[in-house]
Design an enzyme around this catalytic site. Structure first.
Site, PDB file in Angstrom:
ATOM      1  N   GLU A  93      40.454  50.120  46.686  1.00  0.00           N
ATOM      2  CA  GLU A  93      39.539  50.303  47.816  1.00  0.00           C
ATOM      3  C   GLU A  93      40.272  50.756  49.070  1.00  0.00           C
ATOM      4  O   GLU A  93      41.396  50.335  49.339  1.00  0.00           O
ATOM      5  CB  GLU A  93      38.788  49.003  48.099  1.00  0.00           C
ATOM      6  CG  GLU A  93      37.664  48.814  47.112  1.00  0.00           C
ATOM      7  CD  GLU A  93      37.072  47.424  47.171  1.00  0.00           C
ATOM      8  OE1 GLU A  93      35.924  47.291  47.579  1.00  0.00           O
ATOM      9  OE2 GLU A  93      37.791  46.489  46.816  1.00  0.00           O
ATOM     10  N   CYS A 106      42.481  52.089  56.415  1.00  0.00           N
ATOM     11  CA  CYS A 106      43.065  50.881  55.838  1.00  0.00           C
ATOM     12  C   CYS A 106      43.216  51.112  54.330  1.00  0.00           C
ATOM     13  O   CYS A 106      42.239  51.355  53.640  1.00  0.00           O
ATOM     14  CB  CYS A 106      42.134  49.704  56.120  1.00  0.00           C
ATOM     15  SG  CYS A 106      42.692  48.179  55.356  1.00  0.00           S
ATOM     16  N   CYS A 113      45.141  41.295  43.846  1.00  0.00           N
ATOM     17  CA  CYS A 113      46.232  40.673  44.618  1.00  0.00           C
ATOM     18  C   CYS A 113      46.658  39.384  43.920  1.00  0.00           C
ATOM     19  O   CYS A 113      45.814  38.621  43.457  1.00  0.00           O
ATOM     20  CB  CYS A 113      45.754  40.349  46.033  1.00  0.00           C
ATOM     21  SG  CYS A 113      47.070  39.707  47.106  1.00  0.00           S
ATOM     22  N   CYS A 117      45.262  33.292  48.728  1.00  0.00           N
ATOM     23  CA  CYS A 117      44.765  32.838  50.025  1.00  0.00           C
ATOM     24  C   CYS A 117      43.296  32.438  49.859  1.00  0.00           C
ATOM     25  O   CYS A 117      42.490  33.201  49.335  1.00  0.00           O
ATOM     26  CB  CYS A 117      44.911  33.936  51.069  1.00  0.00           C
ATOM     27  SG  CYS A 117      46.611  34.547  51.197  1.00  0.00           S
ATOM     28  N   CYS A 120      40.297  34.638  51.364  1.00  0.00           N
ATOM     29  CA  CYS A 120      40.242  36.079  51.082  1.00  0.00           C
ATOM     30  C   CYS A 120      39.590  36.343  49.729  1.00  0.00           C
ATOM     31  O   CYS A 120      39.969  35.763  48.716  1.00  0.00           O
ATOM     32  CB  CYS A 120      41.645  36.669  51.108  1.00  0.00           C
ATOM     33  SG  CYS A 120      41.662  38.438  50.761  1.00  0.00           S
ATOM     34  N   SER A 198      50.904  44.922  56.736  1.00  0.00           N
ATOM     35  CA  SER A 198      50.658  43.500  56.921  1.00  0.00           C
ATOM     36  C   SER A 198      51.148  42.717  55.705  1.00  0.00           C
ATOM     37  O   SER A 198      50.876  43.087  54.567  1.00  0.00           O
ATOM     38  CB  SER A 198      49.149  43.293  57.102  1.00  0.00           C
ATOM     39  OG  SER A 198      48.858  41.940  57.300  1.00  0.00           O
ATOM     40  N   CYS A 344      38.199  42.870  56.724  1.00  0.00           N
ATOM     41  CA  CYS A 344      39.385  42.157  56.238  1.00  0.00           C
ATOM     42  C   CYS A 344      38.993  41.064  55.267  1.00  0.00           C
ATOM     43  O   CYS A 344      38.112  40.253  55.561  1.00  0.00           O
ATOM     44  CB  CYS A 344      40.099  41.460  57.389  1.00  0.00           C
ATOM     45  SG  CYS A 344      40.881  42.543  58.533  1.00  0.00           S
TER      46      CYS A 344
HETATM   47  N1  SAH Z   1      48.356  40.683  51.808  1.00  0.00           N
HETATM   48  C1  SAH Z   1      48.522  41.208  53.118  1.00  0.00           C
HETATM   49  C2  SAH Z   1      47.551  42.320  53.486  1.00  0.00           C
HETATM   50  C3  SAH Z   1      46.076  42.128  53.206  1.00  0.00           C
HETATM   51  S1  SAH Z   1      45.133  41.015  54.176  1.00  0.00           S
HETATM   52  C4  SAH Z   1      48.451  40.090  54.139  1.00  0.00           C
HETATM   53  O1  SAH Z   1      48.134  38.972  53.780  1.00  0.00           O
HETATM   54  O2  SAH Z   1      48.754  40.320  55.304  1.00  0.00           O
HETATM   55  C5  SAH Z   1      44.889  41.703  55.728  1.00  0.00           C
HETATM   56  C6  SAH Z   1      44.423  40.681  56.772  1.00  0.00           C
HETATM   57  O3  SAH Z   1      43.097  40.202  56.507  1.00  0.00           O
HETATM   58  C7  SAH Z   1      45.302  39.451  56.826  1.00  0.00           C
HETATM   59  O4  SAH Z   1      45.743  39.256  58.128  1.00  0.00           O
HETATM   60  C8  SAH Z   1      44.379  38.309  56.398  1.00  0.00           C
HETATM   61  O5  SAH Z   1      44.716  37.129  57.054  1.00  0.00           O
HETATM   62  C9  SAH Z   1      43.026  38.825  56.807  1.00  0.00           C
HETATM   63  N2  SAH Z   1      41.922  38.241  56.051  1.00  0.00           N
HETATM   64  C10 SAH Z   1      41.882  37.933  54.758  1.00  0.00           C
HETATM   65  N3  SAH Z   1      40.696  37.432  54.414  1.00  0.00           N
HETATM   66  C11 SAH Z   1      39.944  37.451  55.536  1.00  0.00           C
HETATM   67  C12 SAH Z   1      38.597  37.100  55.823  1.00  0.00           C
HETATM   68  N4  SAH Z   1      37.783  36.665  54.867  1.00  0.00           N
HETATM   69  N5  SAH Z   1      38.161  37.261  57.088  1.00  0.00           N
HETATM   70  C13 SAH Z   1      38.971  37.756  58.037  1.00  0.00           C
HETATM   71  N6  SAH Z   1      40.227  38.127  57.819  1.00  0.00           N
HETATM   72  C14 SAH Z   1      40.720  37.967  56.585  1.00  0.00           C
END
Ligand code: SAH
Length: 372
Positions: A93, A106, A113, A117, A120, A198, A344
């Site tokens: 995506e 982006c 992944c 987390c 996410c 990131s 995000c």
């Molecule tokens: N794996 C990398 C890049 C992808 S995430 C990383 O973790 O940085 C990109 C950003 O989206 C990260 O800063 C993460 O904290 C944020 N993110 C993930 N899930 C989210 C959500 N549900 N709402 C808002 N931000 C989120």
């Protein structure tokens, strides 16, 4: 596709070697490179400056488009989400975010992944595989063609963020190669300082990035000011706890040139990590390590079945004020493309048809004619 060489994967010198193997003169490599990256051609047929027999020959052994665009979704705020399939049928995506001064793309670095987390949605896919450099470059080419027209010169510089699906620093080599290819003056001309990558905190790669002179900007996803909470929200913290992460950040900060900054991203989860006390802990933590980063507060983008809600805007504002009062530069990020699952943490290869219940109105915003 798997048996054909993806030319998007090659630097200009590598393309030179391939052209030599085909018994063609070196200037052909320059022509092909310009066709792919300058004119953003998606097939050899479009490369009318190459002789027909050469195009036929290339077609047998190589390709310039492996990503197949499956769907494109358009948000009410103008954001576009592209859902591709790789040659081996895995989801990728990409999100195009129009902005007043400069547009942002982006991109994803992995299909799925491996990190878990809890806030996410991409985590739910698990890791499908690493993307090749060419698959990263293709995402940008297709998004640019769609936004500005096939092969049309981009009206202004575009920023790139490696914040799509995947952990870029677990696919470091391909990521850095893609960044080098995209920076080529004879190609896309997107220089590394227009790119931000990131990471969830892969400490050895943060240290490695600090040693690379021509490098992208760095953002680190923090999400919590204590190991106890971060262990829970981002299990990668058990491998590289805050102590190690922040001392790597300090070394990275020392390697920055004047005027350069790095960023911490902090997703705001209602009642979980957004109290005044968390804000104070965060400011104290950054001050203890003598870090001078920029902090971006990202209101959580909700997505079924994630168990969180976004912090109310007054809470985000109060959190920001505490950080600012302790000398931490803090910005609140505006969510974009939430309605089409482009924000995000919402990339999980969702297609319109997959949505049960109220979310099925995604179909409405699906753009049917795919012209890229
Ligand atoms: N794996 C990398 C890049 C992808 S995430 C990383 O973790 O940085 C990109 C950003 O989206 C990260 O800063 C993460 O904290 C944020 N993110 C993930 N899930 C989210 C959500 N549900 N709402 C808002 N931000 C989120």
């Amino acid at each position: 596709m798997a048996d054909r060489q993806n030319l998007c994967d090659l630097t200009q010198p590598e393309l030179g070697l391939l052209v030599a193997e085909l018994g063609e003169p070196p200037y052909r490599a320059r022509q092909i490179f310009a066709a792919i990256h300058r004119r953003r051609s998606r097939s050899f047929d479009e490369m009318s400056d190459l002789p027909k027999d050469m195009r036929l020959k290339l077609n047998q052994t190589a390709t310039v488009s492996t990503l197949k665009l499956e769907s494109r979704y358009l948000s009410t705020d103008g954001t576009r989400r592209y859902l591709f399939k790789t040659y081996d049928n895995l989801p990728v995506e990409t999100v195009f975010i129009p902005e007043e001064r400069r547009d942002t793309i982006c991109f994803s670095s992995q299909s799925g992944c491996p990190l878990q987390c809890t806030f996410c949605l991409t985590a739910q896919l698990g890791l499908l595989r690493n993307l090749a450099a060419g698959e990263i470059v293709e995402q940008i080419i297709v998004a640019l063609n769609d936004a500005y027209g096939s092969g049309v010169k981009t009206p202004r510089g575009t920023n790139l963020v490696g914040m799509g699906a995947g952990e870029p620093f677990l696919n470091f080599e391909a990521l850095m190669k893609a960044i080098r290819i995209m920076a080529e003056p004879k190609g896309l001309r997107i220089v590394p300082r227009r790119v931000t990558v990131s990471t969830a905190g892969v400490v050895p790669r943060i240290r490695e990035l600090a040693t690379i002179p021509d490098r992208p900007n760095l953002a680190i996803s923090l999400a919590a000011p204590t190991d106890e909470l971060r262990d829970e929200l981002m299990p990668i913290n058990k491998k590289w706890p805050l102590r190690e992460l922040l001392s790597a950040c300090k070394d990275f900060e020392r390697s920055l040139k004047r005027g350069e900054r790095f960023t911490f991203e902090y997703v705001m989860l209602d009642g979980v990590n957004d109290s005044d006390e968390h804000a104070r802990q965060l400011a104290n933590l950054l001050n203890r390590y003598e870090l001078r980063p920029k902090v971006n507060l990202i209101p959580h983008n909700p997505a079924e079945p994630l168990p969180y809600r976004p912090s109310p805007s007054e809470r985000v504002e109060a959190f920001r004020e505490i950080l600012e009062s302790k000398g931490v530069h803090t910005f609140v990020r505006k969510p974009r493309g939430r309605d089409i699952f482009a924000a995000c943490g919402q990339l999980a290869a969702r297609s319109g048809a997959d949505f049960p219940g109220p979310l099925s109105n995604l179909r409405r915003t699906r753009v049917e004619s795919l012209t890229v």
